[in-house]
Design a protein around this motif. Structure first.
Motif, PDB file in Angstrom:
ATOM      1  N   VAL A  88     -21.686 -34.211  10.412  1.00 14.32           N
ATOM      2  CA  VAL A  88     -21.273 -34.745  11.707  1.00 14.32           C
ATOM      3  C   VAL A  88     -19.768 -34.545  11.807  1.00 14.32           C
ATOM      4  CG1 VAL A  88     -21.213 -36.772  13.220  1.00 14.32           C
ATOM      5  CG2 VAL A  88     -23.104 -36.490  11.595  1.00 14.32           C
ATOM      6  N   TRP A  89     -19.361 -33.723  12.773  1.00 12.56           N
ATOM      7  CA  TRP A  89     -17.945 -33.435  12.983  1.00 12.56           C
ATOM      8  C   TRP A  89     -17.436 -34.284  14.135  1.00 12.56           C
ATOM      9  CZ3 TRP A  89     -21.475 -30.042  11.230  1.00 12.56           C
ATOM     10  CH2 TRP A  89     -21.141 -29.299  10.090  1.00 12.56           C
ATOM     11  N   LEU A  90     -16.285 -34.913  13.942  1.00 12.98           N
ATOM     12  CA  LEU A  90     -15.695 -35.800  14.944  1.00 12.98           C
ATOM     13  C   LEU A  90     -14.333 -35.262  15.358  1.00 12.98           C
ATOM     14  CD1 LEU A  90     -16.332 -39.014  12.842  1.00 12.98           C
ATOM     15  CD2 LEU A  90     -17.790 -38.184  14.670  1.00 12.98           C
ATOM     16  N   SER A  91     -14.060 -35.348  16.656  1.00  9.67           N
ATOM     17  CA  SER A  91     -12.766 -34.920  17.181  1.00  9.67           C
ATOM     18  C   SER A  91     -12.280 -35.958  18.172  1.00  9.67           C
ATOM     19  CB  SER A  91     -12.912 -33.600  17.938  1.00  9.67           C
ATOM     20  OG  SER A  91     -12.453 -32.539  17.219  1.00  9.67           O
ATOM     21  N   SER A  92     -11.135 -36.550  17.904  1.00 14.06           N
ATOM     22  CA  SER A  92     -10.579 -37.537  18.819  1.00 14.06           C
ATOM     23  C   SER A  92     -10.102 -36.846  20.093  1.00 14.06           C
ATOM     24  CB  SER A  92      -9.412 -38.262  18.154  1.00 14.06           C
ATOM     25  OG  SER A  92      -8.862 -39.188  19.060  1.00 14.06           O
ATOM     26  N   LEU A  93     -10.495 -37.405  21.234  1.00 14.55           N
ATOM     27  CA  LEU A  93     -10.052 -36.888  22.530  1.00 14.55           C
ATOM     28  C   LEU A  93      -9.136 -37.899  23.208  1.00 14.55           C
ATOM     29  CD1 LEU A  93     -13.487 -35.518  23.830  1.00 14.55           C
ATOM     30  CD2 LEU A  93     -11.666 -34.243  22.691  1.00 14.55           C
ATOM     31  N   GLY A  94      -8.521 -38.729  22.417  1.00 13.92           N
ATOM     32  CA  GLY A  94      -7.672 -39.807  22.926  1.00 13.92           C
ATOM     33  C   GLY A  94      -8.028 -41.084  22.197  1.00 13.92           C
ATOM     34  N   SER A  95      -7.445 -42.184  22.632  1.00 15.94           N
ATOM     35  CA  SER A  95      -7.664 -43.444  21.921  1.00 15.94           C
ATOM     36  C   SER A  95      -9.063 -44.019  22.105  1.00 15.94           C
ATOM     37  CB  SER A  95      -6.617 -44.471  22.360  1.00 15.94           C
ATOM     38  OG  SER A  95      -6.769 -44.745  23.744  1.00 15.94           O
ATOM     39  N   ASP A  96      -9.770 -43.601  23.143  1.00 17.14           N
ATOM     40  CA  ASP A  96     -11.081 -44.193  23.405  1.00 17.14           C
ATOM     41  C   ASP A  96     -12.181 -43.166  23.690  1.00 17.14           C
ATOM     42  OD1 ASP A  96     -10.111 -43.369  25.845  1.00 17.14           O
ATOM     43  OD2 ASP A  96     -10.779 -45.152  26.930  1.00 17.14           O
ATOM     44  N   LYS A  97     -11.993 -41.928  23.235  1.00 13.00           N
ATOM     45  CA  LYS A  97     -13.020 -40.887  23.398  1.00 13.00           C
ATOM     46  C   LYS A  97     -13.091 -40.046  22.136  1.00 13.00           C
ATOM     47  CE  LYS A  97     -13.432 -40.178  28.289  1.00 13.00           C
ATOM     48  NZ  LYS A  97     -13.978 -39.259  29.236  1.00 13.00           N
ATOM     49  N   LYS A 101     -20.184 -33.252  17.035  1.00 14.56           N
ATOM     50  CA  LYS A 101     -21.125 -32.146  16.848  1.00 14.56           C
ATOM     51  C   LYS A 101     -21.901 -32.425  15.568  1.00 14.56           C
ATOM     52  CE  LYS A 101     -18.805 -28.577  19.434  1.00 14.56           C
ATOM     53  NZ  LYS A 101     -18.507 -27.166  19.529  1.00 14.56           N
ATOM     54  N   VAL A 102     -23.215 -32.224  15.629  1.00 15.76           N
ATOM     55  CA  VAL A 102     -24.092 -32.489  14.490  1.00 15.76           C
ATOM     56  C   VAL A 102     -24.820 -31.207  14.121  1.00 15.76           C
ATOM     57  CG1 VAL A 102     -26.051 -33.855  13.661  1.00 15.76           C
ATOM     58  CG2 VAL A 102     -24.432 -34.868  15.274  1.00 15.76           C
ATOM     59  N   ASP A 118     -30.814 -33.297  13.890  1.00 15.86           N
ATOM     60  CA  ASP A 118     -29.717 -33.495  14.845  1.00 15.86           C
ATOM     61  C   ASP A 118     -30.035 -34.564  15.893  1.00 15.86           C
ATOM     62  OD1 ASP A 118     -28.850 -31.328  13.367  1.00 15.86           O
ATOM     63  OD2 ASP A 118     -28.515 -30.013  15.083  1.00 15.86           O
ATOM     64  N   LYS A 119     -31.190 -34.447  16.550  1.00 18.08           N
ATOM     65  CA  LYS A 119     -31.538 -35.384  17.625  1.00 18.08           C
ATOM     66  C   LYS A 119     -31.716 -36.808  17.108  1.00 18.08           C
ATOM     67  CE  LYS A 119     -33.604 -31.961  20.660  1.00 18.08           C
ATOM     68  NZ  LYS A 119     -34.818 -31.446  21.260  1.00 18.08           N
ATOM     69  N   GLU A 120     -32.330 -36.954  15.935  1.00 22.80           N
ATOM     70  CA  GLU A 120     -32.534 -38.284  15.368  1.00 22.80           C
ATOM     71  C   GLU A 120     -31.210 -38.946  15.001  1.00 22.80           C
ATOM     72  OE1 GLU A 120     -34.330 -35.649  14.637  1.00 22.80           O
ATOM     73  OE2 GLU A 120     -36.448 -36.201  14.701  1.00 22.80           O
ATOM     74  N   ILE A 121     -30.268 -38.155  14.489  1.00 24.70           N
ATOM     75  CA  ILE A 121     -28.954 -38.693  14.119  1.00 24.70           C
ATOM     76  C   ILE A 121     -28.218 -39.163  15.372  1.00 24.70           C
ATOM     77  CG2 ILE A 121     -26.681 -38.091  13.172  1.00 24.70           C
ATOM     78  CD1 ILE A 121     -28.281 -36.189  11.232  1.00 24.70           C
ATOM     79  N   ILE A 122     -28.237 -38.333  16.420  1.00 24.17           N
ATOM     80  CA  ILE A 122     -27.566 -38.703  17.672  1.00 24.17           C
ATOM     81  C   ILE A 122     -28.240 -39.931  18.290  1.00 24.17           C
ATOM     82  CG2 ILE A 122     -27.102 -37.947  20.039  1.00 24.17           C
ATOM     83  CD1 ILE A 122     -26.680 -35.095  18.801  1.00 24.17           C
ATOM     84  N   ALA A 123     -29.570 -39.977  18.274  1.00 20.51           N
ATOM     85  CA  ALA A 123     -30.292 -41.131  18.832  1.00 20.51           C
ATOM     86  C   ALA A 123     -29.910 -42.418  18.095  1.00 20.51           C
ATOM     87  CB  ALA A 123     -31.799 -40.897  18.756  1.00 20.51           C
ATOM     88  N   GLU A 124     -29.763 -42.331  16.784  1.00 18.18           N
ATOM     89  CA  GLU A 124     -29.383 -43.514  16.001  1.00 18.18           C
ATOM     90  C   GLU A 124     -27.943 -43.920  16.309  1.00 18.18           C
ATOM     91  OE1 GLU A 124     -30.570 -46.607  13.840  1.00 18.18           O
ATOM     92  OE2 GLU A 124     -31.902 -44.902  14.169  1.00 18.18           O
ATOM     93  N   MET A 125     -27.067 -42.946  16.524  1.00 19.46           N
ATOM     94  CA  MET A 125     -25.688 -43.263  16.906  1.00 19.46           C
ATOM     95  C   MET A 125     -25.675 -43.934  18.281  1.00 19.46           C
ATOM     96  SD  MET A 125     -23.621 -39.908  15.497  1.00 19.46           S
ATOM     97  CE  MET A 125     -21.996 -40.472  16.021  1.00 19.46           C
ATOM     98  N   ASP A 126     -26.504 -43.443  19.204  1.00 18.52           N
ATOM     99  CA  ASP A 126     -26.604 -44.057  20.537  1.00 18.52           C
ATOM    100  C   ASP A 126     -27.035 -45.516  20.434  1.00 18.52           C
ATOM    101  OD1 ASP A 126     -25.893 -41.659  21.729  1.00 18.52           O
ATOM    102  OD2 ASP A 126     -27.885 -41.216  22.519  1.00 18.52           O
ATOM    103  N   LYS A 127     -28.005 -45.797  19.552  1.00 16.00           N
ATOM    104  CA  LYS A 127     -28.472 -47.173  19.357  1.00 16.00           C
ATOM    105  C   LYS A 127     -27.336 -48.074  18.885  1.00 16.00           C
ATOM    106  CE  LYS A 127     -32.981 -46.206  17.540  1.00 16.00           C
ATOM    107  NZ  LYS A 127     -33.884 -46.486  16.419  1.00 16.00           N
ATOM    108  N   SER A 128     -26.496 -47.516  18.032  1.00 17.01           N
ATOM    109  CA  SER A 128     -25.421 -48.289  17.412  1.00 17.01           C
ATOM    110  C   SER A 128     -24.246 -48.547  18.339  1.00 17.01           C
ATOM    111  CB  SER A 128     -24.949 -47.547  16.164  1.00 17.01           C
ATOM    112  OG  SER A 128     -23.853 -48.167  15.584  1.00 17.01           O
TER     113      SER A 128
END
Length: 133
Positions: A88-97, A101-102, A118-128
């Protein structure tokens, strides 16, 4: 005594071979679609760790901009499952975005019994942390 030692040796060799068969996820290219959460990077990074664990992954790396884990191999009737790795790659787009990419990588050992998470990981992140853009 010799039989006991050789049995442990064979087990250790098998474990090393299986561990060596796991694939490393590769970062999706710039053209690959990603998602964006209206949350700070630290919040999204924690959600990524939690999502991997919830989907049966053992987290092996957890940095501010990258989280990686692997599912343990399981022996099935015909083909073993597990062995997938996810990044899971994370890129800050500012202080609140935060852009995410998974990518799931399948290993050679048991590839027929493996799946893309990929979809299951994103779905779990959405839940959280709530739905993404």
């Amino acid at each position: 005594m010799m039989k006991k030692v050789s049995g442990k040796f064979v087990t250790a060799v098998c474990m090393l071979v299986l561990a060596g068969c796991s694939a490393t996820p590769t970062k999706p290219g710039d053209a690959a679609p990603g998602i964006v959460y209206n949350k700070p990077e630290t919040t999204v990074q924690k959600a990524a760790v939690d999502a991997l664990v919830a989907n049966g992954f053992v987290v092996s790396k957890s940095d501010a901009e990258y989280v990686e884990g692997a599912r343990p191999h399981k022996v099935g009737l015909v083909v073993g499952s597990g062995g997938e790795s996810a990044g899971v790659w994370l890129s800050s787009l500012g202080s609140d975005k935060t852009a995410v990419k998974v990518s799931t990588a399948k290993s050679l050992a048991g590839i027929a019994g493996q799946k893309n998470w990929d979809k299951e990981i994103i779905a779990e992140m959405d839940k959280s942390i709530g739905s993404h853009q």
